[in-house]
Design a protein around this motif. Sequence first.
Motif, PDB file in Angstrom:
ATOM      1  N   LEU A 299      -9.528  19.559  71.772  1.00  0.00           N
ATOM      2  CA  LEU A 299     -10.670  20.475  71.850  1.00  0.00           C
ATOM      3  C   LEU A 299     -11.611  20.071  72.979  1.00  0.00           C
ATOM      4  CD1 LEU A 299     -11.487  20.954  68.045  1.00  0.00           C
ATOM      5  CD2 LEU A 299     -10.338  22.569  69.585  1.00  0.00           C
ATOM      6  N   ALA A 300     -11.785  18.769  73.168  1.00  0.00           N
ATOM      7  CA  ALA A 300     -12.640  18.294  74.255  1.00  0.00           C
ATOM      8  C   ALA A 300     -12.066  18.707  75.603  1.00  0.00           C
ATOM      9  CB  ALA A 300     -12.786  16.774  74.182  1.00  0.00           C
ATOM     10  N   GLY A 301     -10.747  18.573  75.748  1.00  0.00           N
ATOM     11  CA  GLY A 301     -10.106  18.979  76.993  1.00  0.00           C
ATOM     12  C   GLY A 301     -10.229  20.467  77.245  1.00  0.00           C
ATOM     13  N   ILE A 302     -10.070  21.264  76.190  1.00  0.00           N
ATOM     14  CA  ILE A 302     -10.225  22.711  76.329  1.00  0.00           C
ATOM     15  C   ILE A 302     -11.642  23.063  76.784  1.00  0.00           C
ATOM     16  CG2 ILE A 302     -10.306  24.873  75.015  1.00  0.00           C
ATOM     17  CD1 ILE A 302      -8.004  23.785  73.316  1.00  0.00           C
TER      18      ILE A 302
ATOM     19  N   GLY B 112     -12.041  22.002  80.571  1.00  0.00           N
ATOM     20  CA  GLY B 112     -10.956  22.362  81.471  1.00  0.00           C
ATOM     21  C   GLY B 112     -10.943  23.814  81.893  1.00  0.00           C
ATOM     22  N   ARG B 113      -9.740  24.341  82.101  1.00  0.00           N
ATOM     23  CA  ARG B 113      -9.565  25.692  82.658  1.00  0.00           C
ATOM     24  C   ARG B 113     -10.118  26.771  81.737  1.00  0.00           C
ATOM     25  NH1 ARG B 113      -3.392  26.239  84.283  1.00  0.00           N
ATOM     26  NH2 ARG B 113      -4.201  28.150  85.272  1.00  0.00           N
ATOM     27  N   THR B 114      -9.996  26.569  80.437  1.00  0.00           N
ATOM     28  CA  THR B 114     -10.495  27.565  79.496  1.00  0.00           C
ATOM     29  C   THR B 114     -12.011  27.520  79.381  1.00  0.00           C
ATOM     30  OG1 THR B 114      -8.440  27.449  78.232  1.00  0.00           O
ATOM     31  CG2 THR B 114     -10.350  28.409  77.125  1.00  0.00           C
ATOM     32  N   GLY B 115     -12.582  26.326  79.498  1.00  0.00           N
ATOM     33  CA  GLY B 115     -14.016  26.164  79.273  1.00  0.00           C
ATOM     34  C   GLY B 115     -14.834  26.060  80.549  1.00  0.00           C
ATOM     35  N   LEU B 116     -15.481  24.920  80.754  1.00  0.00           N
ATOM     36  CA  LEU B 116     -16.469  24.755  81.818  1.00  0.00           C
ATOM     37  C   LEU B 116     -15.877  24.457  83.189  1.00  0.00           C
ATOM     38  CD1 LEU B 116     -19.032  22.602  79.779  1.00  0.00           C
ATOM     39  CD2 LEU B 116     -19.092  25.074  80.203  1.00  0.00           C
ATOM     40  N   GLY B 117     -14.606  24.105  83.243  1.00  0.00           N
ATOM     41  CA  GLY B 117     -13.980  23.817  84.531  1.00  0.00           C
ATOM     42  C   GLY B 117     -14.520  22.577  85.217  1.00  0.00           C
ATOM     43  N   LEU B 118     -14.917  21.576  84.453  1.00  0.00           N
ATOM     44  CA  LEU B 118     -15.479  20.360  85.031  1.00  0.00           C
ATOM     45  C   LEU B 118     -14.413  19.407  85.555  1.00  0.00           C
ATOM     46  CD1 LEU B 118     -18.277  19.636  82.384  1.00  0.00           C
ATOM     47  CD2 LEU B 118     -18.479  20.808  84.591  1.00  0.00           C
TER      48      LEU B 118
ATOM     49  N   LEU C 257      -4.818  23.967  79.573  1.00  0.00           N
ATOM     50  CA  LEU C 257      -4.580  25.240  78.901  1.00  0.00           C
ATOM     51  C   LEU C 257      -5.523  26.311  79.436  1.00  0.00           C
ATOM     52  CD1 LEU C 257      -4.258  23.953  75.210  1.00  0.00           C
ATOM     53  CD2 LEU C 257      -2.473  24.232  76.929  1.00  0.00           C
ATOM     54  N   ASP C 258      -4.948  27.419  79.835  1.00  0.00           N
ATOM     55  CA  ASP C 258      -5.748  28.547  80.316  1.00  0.00           C
ATOM     56  C   ASP C 258      -5.626  29.679  79.294  1.00  0.00           C
ATOM     57  OD1 ASP C 258      -7.239  30.327  81.720  1.00  0.00           O
ATOM     58  OD2 ASP C 258      -5.810  30.626  83.348  1.00  0.00           O
ATOM     59  N   LEU C 259      -6.385  29.540  78.227  1.00  0.00           N
ATOM     60  CA  LEU C 259      -6.308  30.530  77.165  1.00  0.00           C
ATOM     61  C   LEU C 259      -6.904  31.868  77.598  1.00  0.00           C
ATOM     62  CD1 LEU C 259      -7.233  28.304  74.080  1.00  0.00           C
ATOM     63  CD2 LEU C 259      -4.990  28.798  75.047  1.00  0.00           C
ATOM     64  N   ARG C 260      -7.715  31.863  78.669  1.00  0.00           N
ATOM     65  CA  ARG C 260      -8.270  33.122  79.160  1.00  0.00           C
ATOM     66  C   ARG C 260      -7.183  34.025  79.754  1.00  0.00           C
ATOM     67  NH1 ARG C 260     -13.606  31.066  82.532  1.00  0.00           N
ATOM     68  NH2 ARG C 260     -14.706  30.053  80.793  1.00  0.00           N
TER      69      ARG C 260
END
Length: 383
Positions: free
Chosen positions: A35-38, A41-47, A282-285
């Motif tokens: 969940l932290a990675g999501i 990462g690509r699905t979330g903030l892109g940091l 993971l790019d859930l978008r």
Amino acid sequence: MSFFQLSLIAAVALLGPVLAFPRKWHLPMVLGQLLAGIAIGRTGLGLVDSADPTFTFVAEVGFALIMFVAGTHVPVRDRAIRPALGGGALRAAIAGALAAGVGTAIAFAFGTGHAPLYIVLLASSAAALFLPIVDSLRLTGPKVLTTTAQVAVADIACIVALPLAVDPPNAARAALGAAAVAACSVVLFFVLRWLEVSGTRGRVHDVSEERKFALELRIQLALLFALSGLAVAGHVSVMLAGFSFGLVVAAVGEPRRLAHQLFAVSDGFLGPVFFVWLGSSLDLRALAGTPGMVLLGICLGVGTLLVHGSLRVLGQPLPLAVLSASQLGVPVAAATIGSQLDLLEPGEASALILGALITIGAGAAAGSRAARAFAPNAPAPAG
């Protein structure tokens, strides 16, 4: 990748222990790290960039080490594993037969033509998830042991079968790579066994402990990385190298001091890096624009749970059956290989990961149920 990003990864990975801290929740640390990675990462903030070569390589090293530690946790030397191995192999075979029917039906329904790939996914289990959950929740008993054997057999079989299913034209090359890794693992077993019986390993251990050389850890890591390099050269996942070598070390006998050192390296750093990388990749978008692939991912996830949950009729407790359905490395490897070779439909790689996430969520819930039934001092399960 910078030190600031590495610091961020290490910090957000603490979400794993945070969620696992309340004992009544019975949540595995893996869930929080994913969940932290999501989130970053690509699905979330892109940091963080999961495509960064350094980040990817460190994560792959972590994955090899996770699979190695998972292999060392298989109680190969336990006499009880022998009868459990037969039952576990039978269940894995039945799950494979059920997966053949369900996977073919899903491929036909969505018209992808990827029935062999779906069959491998549906039949697979993730020792890298199952064994840490069993260990962290302290699940014990004959039924847990049989399920452990089932997961180990299914994981090895699906790791070997995956390259053949994803890229049939290069199946012979992948088969040779898997055979080379297996052959080297067998040779390593006899060499390490001779060093153990001759007392050489014990003498090295005494000197290493007295002088603080950590020789056993250094040697084991060198062998693991060499075997992983052979796997990569043979177009086989490092999963096979790590798990095979872990089984070898378990069969020879893992020193307690080495186990503590490996725990520090794997669970303290490289393991969390891998799980955060996996979540960040993971790019859930991407699924939002392909509703058909969303449905495919749901079908794969639910289908996997049905295939493994059906083993309840053979006397396997449902929580353990669902927990054995948890997937990780095989779907990730399938999505990676398929994307690199341009073999998948648009959005299909994300659908594979979505299906895996469904099984991970169900597995976390099942682990909570299993902890109440199979943990020490828990009441005896009804079935």
